[in-house]
Scaffold this active site. Structure first.
Site, PDB file in Angstrom:
ATOM      1  N   SER A  36      47.867  88.986  52.607  1.00 21.99           N
ATOM      2  CA  SER A  36      47.460  87.892  53.181  1.00 21.99           C
ATOM      3  C   SER A  36      45.753  87.912  52.741  1.00 21.99           C
ATOM      4  O   SER A  36      45.217  88.809  52.904  1.00 21.99           O
ATOM      5  CB  SER A  36      47.485  87.531  54.635  1.00 21.99           C
ATOM      6  OG  SER A  36      46.991  86.295  54.828  1.00 21.99           O
ATOM      7  N   LYS A  87      54.424  89.671  58.140  1.00 26.16           N
ATOM      8  CA  LYS A  87      53.681  88.523  57.193  1.00 26.16           C
ATOM      9  C   LYS A  87      54.220  87.199  57.244  1.00 26.16           C
ATOM     10  O   LYS A  87      53.555  86.150  57.474  1.00 26.16           O
ATOM     11  CB  LYS A  87      53.747  88.946  55.636  1.00 26.16           C
ATOM     12  CG  LYS A  87      53.253  87.730  54.844  1.00 26.16           C
ATOM     13  CD  LYS A  87      51.650  87.744  55.035  1.00 26.16           C
ATOM     14  CE  LYS A  87      50.960  86.417  54.529  1.00 26.16           C
ATOM     15  NZ  LYS A  87      51.301  85.636  53.166  1.00 26.16           N
ATOM     16  N   HIS A 144      52.840  86.001  60.452  1.00 23.55           N
ATOM     17  CA  HIS A 144      51.526  85.488  60.042  1.00 23.55           C
ATOM     18  C   HIS A 144      51.383  84.287  59.765  1.00 23.55           C
ATOM     19  O   HIS A 144      50.694  83.183  60.219  1.00 23.55           O
ATOM     20  CB  HIS A 144      50.790  86.551  59.267  1.00 23.55           C
ATOM     21  CG  HIS A 144      49.705  85.942  58.592  1.00 23.55           C
ATOM     22  ND1 HIS A 144      49.497  85.026  57.556  1.00 23.55           N
ATOM     23  CD2 HIS A 144      48.451  86.199  58.906  1.00 23.55           C
ATOM     24  CE1 HIS A 144      48.427  84.853  57.365  1.00 23.55           C
ATOM     25  NE2 HIS A 144      47.652  85.481  58.070  1.00 23.55           N
ATOM     26  N   ASN A 145      52.219  83.809  58.810  1.00 23.06           N
ATOM     27  CA  ASN A 145      52.581  82.503  58.163  1.00 23.06           C
ATOM     28  C   ASN A 145      52.755  81.404  59.119  1.00 23.06           C
ATOM     29  O   ASN A 145      52.355  80.110  59.118  1.00 23.06           O
ATOM     30  CB  ASN A 145      53.211  82.600  56.948  1.00 23.06           C
ATOM     31  CG  ASN A 145      52.587  83.045  55.661  1.00 23.06           C
ATOM     32  OD1 ASN A 145      51.589  84.039  55.823  1.00 23.06           O
ATOM     33  ND2 ASN A 145      52.987  82.665  54.673  1.00 23.06           N
ATOM     34  N   GLU A 205      49.999  80.899  61.011  1.00 24.69           N
ATOM     35  CA  GLU A 205      49.219  80.059  60.208  1.00 24.69           C
ATOM     36  C   GLU A 205      49.505  78.492  60.137  1.00 24.69           C
ATOM     37  O   GLU A 205      48.478  77.696  60.288  1.00 24.69           O
ATOM     38  CB  GLU A 205      49.048  80.543  58.869  1.00 24.69           C
ATOM     39  CG  GLU A 205      48.483  79.935  57.671  1.00 24.69           C
ATOM     40  CD  GLU A 205      48.625  80.604  56.144  1.00 24.69           C
ATOM     41  OE1 GLU A 205      48.428  81.817  56.221  1.00 24.69           O
ATOM     42  OE2 GLU A 205      49.210  79.788  55.458  1.00 24.69           O
TER      43      GLU A 205
END
Ligand code: 6PG
Length: 479
Positions: free
Chosen positions: A130, A184, A187-188, A191
């Site tokens: 990222s 990940k 994480h997104n 986000e």
């Protein structure tokens, strides 16, 4: 010639930047791209770093250039191209070599690729990266899934290129097979929620309070000095300050209000639902992007339904700007709490043993959601490794209690004003439902038993598990 420490296939923007970063940190790297012209252009752009880069024009040459066991990063379009690349590589690689997929892969594809390579002697790493183009070039956050042995082989290179927070590299081994790509994905998802919540506060300032982009930007710039300090708040301030070179008005006011999405947000919601973990703020953010894409339908609906806009009025509280700041902060806690809860469940389900403090630690710098707030999360999970949820750790419970009244005031005022704040409202409802020791699912259970004899548990532990449905109806006649 000295062997390269690592190889990289795919010299698009992300791949090129990652390769330059690797070379800049003193590592020798071999590179390969399907079209040789891209390799030449890349070498021409590498300047003095070219000394540490070995450009290769055939797979055999590429493989021969790397020190075994060979770690090979593939940075190409997610999906089928990755599988094709694995097939192409297999013929030339030897036992112990490590294929590293650094794209935004669905972790279920990563699991399948691990399976596919079983028994071949080759191994795989699913690596979440990222930080966008800048991060890849100067220091991303790196989330690794694979065997510990393969991690050991790549650890020196990956820690050398990762972002640093207080001197600590933002790269870590998180667990086996799909662990890195799963983290990940979450994480997104976070986000998406973070961005949507910021956009909702922007909407209140723009549509509820009539503030210009520049004034709103100044507010965000100020918030970036306090508890909301983060990359996303920083870029929001910068975005709101920017002027359109064509018209001279604020750039943001000239952008079509239709958001794109490539899938990672949606995957995080799908996985949360699969595991039965509520991630309502993330769901709201994904749905808000989908709704934003229905631009022409929204325009038509605006004509048919009009709006019921009322003034946005906050009563009580510490003052408008502070209330909005605290509301955003409280909602943000909800999004992160949900994301971490999803990861905790996935860790159990997939046997990853995900280290929550480490995940928070490697998100403190380099990645898109980087912030000071993640340092607080690192500390909270370090002090309370068995906490059921971030919001019940002492530090976050205290922060939440302080900020929650603002979120309630802001959501209530936005609802009254007719302004959509789905992610902020979802976070608020999540908190209220999560701390409701006695909820309303007793009624759901009764309904399920009524129409489907699904049964229920009694509070007093007695034996009757089906209701005497219909038995009290006659009493209604007397009411
Ligand atoms: C990152 C970003 C990066 C990319 C996303 C955006 O962590 O560096 O998340 O992976 O920008 O794919 O996703 P959408 O295009 O779906 O918004």
């Amino acid at each position: 010639m000295q062997a390269a420490e690592i190889g990289l296939i795919g010299l698009g923007v992300m791949g090129s930047n990652l390769a330059l970063n690797i070379a800049e940190k003193g590592n020798r790297i071999a590179v390969f791209n399907r079209t040789p012209a891209a390799t030449d252009a890349f070498m021409a752009s590498a300047g003095e770093l070219a000394d540490r880069i070995v450009p290769c024009y055939s797979m055999a040459e590429f493989v021969a250039a790397i020190r075994p066991p060979r770690p090979i990063i593939i940075m190409i379009k997610a999906g089928d191209p990755v599988d094709q690349q694995i097939t192409a590589l297999q013929a030339d690689l030897s036992a112990g070599d490590i294929i590293i997929d650094a794209g935004n892969a669905n972790f279920r594809d990563t699991l399948a690729r691990f399976k596919r390579l079983e028994g071949t002697g080759l191994t795989f790493i699913g690596m979440g990266v990222s930080g966008g183009e800048e991060g890849a070039r100067h220091g991303p956050s790196i989330m690794v899934g694979g065997t510990e042995e393969s991690w050991k082989r790549v650890e020196p290179v990956l820690t050398s290129i990762a972002a640093r927070y207080d001197g600590e590299p933002c790269a870590a081994w998180l667990g086996n097979d799909g662990a890195g790509h799963f983290v990940k994905t979450i994480h997104n998802g976070i986000e998406y929620a973070d961005m949507q919540m910021i956009a909702e506060i922007y909407g209140i300032l723009r549509d509820g309070l009539g503030k210009s982009a520049a004034d709103t930007g100044a507010i965000f710039a100020n918030w970036n000095k306090g508890r909301l300090n983060s990359y996303l708040i920083e870029i929001t301030a910068a975005v709101l300050a920017a002027k359109d070179p064509v018209t001279g008005t604020a750039m943001v006011d000239m952008i079509l209000d239709k958001a794109g999405q490539k899938g990672t947000g949606k995957w995080s919601v799908i996985e949360a639902q699969q595991m039965g973990i509520p991630a309502t703020a993330i769901e709201a953010a994904v749905a808000a992007r989908s709704l934003s894409a229905l631009k022409s339908e929204r325009e038509a609906a605006a004509k048919v339904l009009g709006d019921e806009r009322q003034p946005f009025v906050l009563t009580g509280g510490p003052g408008l700007v502070d209330d909005l700041e605290l509301a955003l902060f409280a909602a943000k806690i909800g999004a992160y709490a949900q994301g971490f809860a999803v990861m905790a469940e996935a860790s159990r389900e997939f046997g990853w043993n995900l280290p929550m403090p480490t995940i928070a630690r490697i998100w403190r710098a380099g990645c898109i959601i980087r912030s000071q707030f993640l340092d607080e999360i690192t500390k909270a999970f370090t002090a309370n490794p068995d906490a059921a949820n971030l919001v019940v750790t002492p530090a976050f419970a205290t922060m939440l209690k302080q900020a929650l009244p603002s979120l309630r005031r802001v959501v209530a005022a936005a609802f009254t004003a007719g302004l959509p704040v789905p992610a902020l409202a979802s976070a608020l409802a999540y908190f209220d439902a999560y701390r409701q020791a006695r909820g309303t699912a007793n009624l759901i259970q009764a309904q399920r038993d009524f129409f489907g004899a699904h049964g229920f548990d009694r509070l007093d532990g007695k034996d009757l598990h089906h209701g005497p449905w219909g038995s009290g109806l006659a009493d209604f006649a007397n009411k």
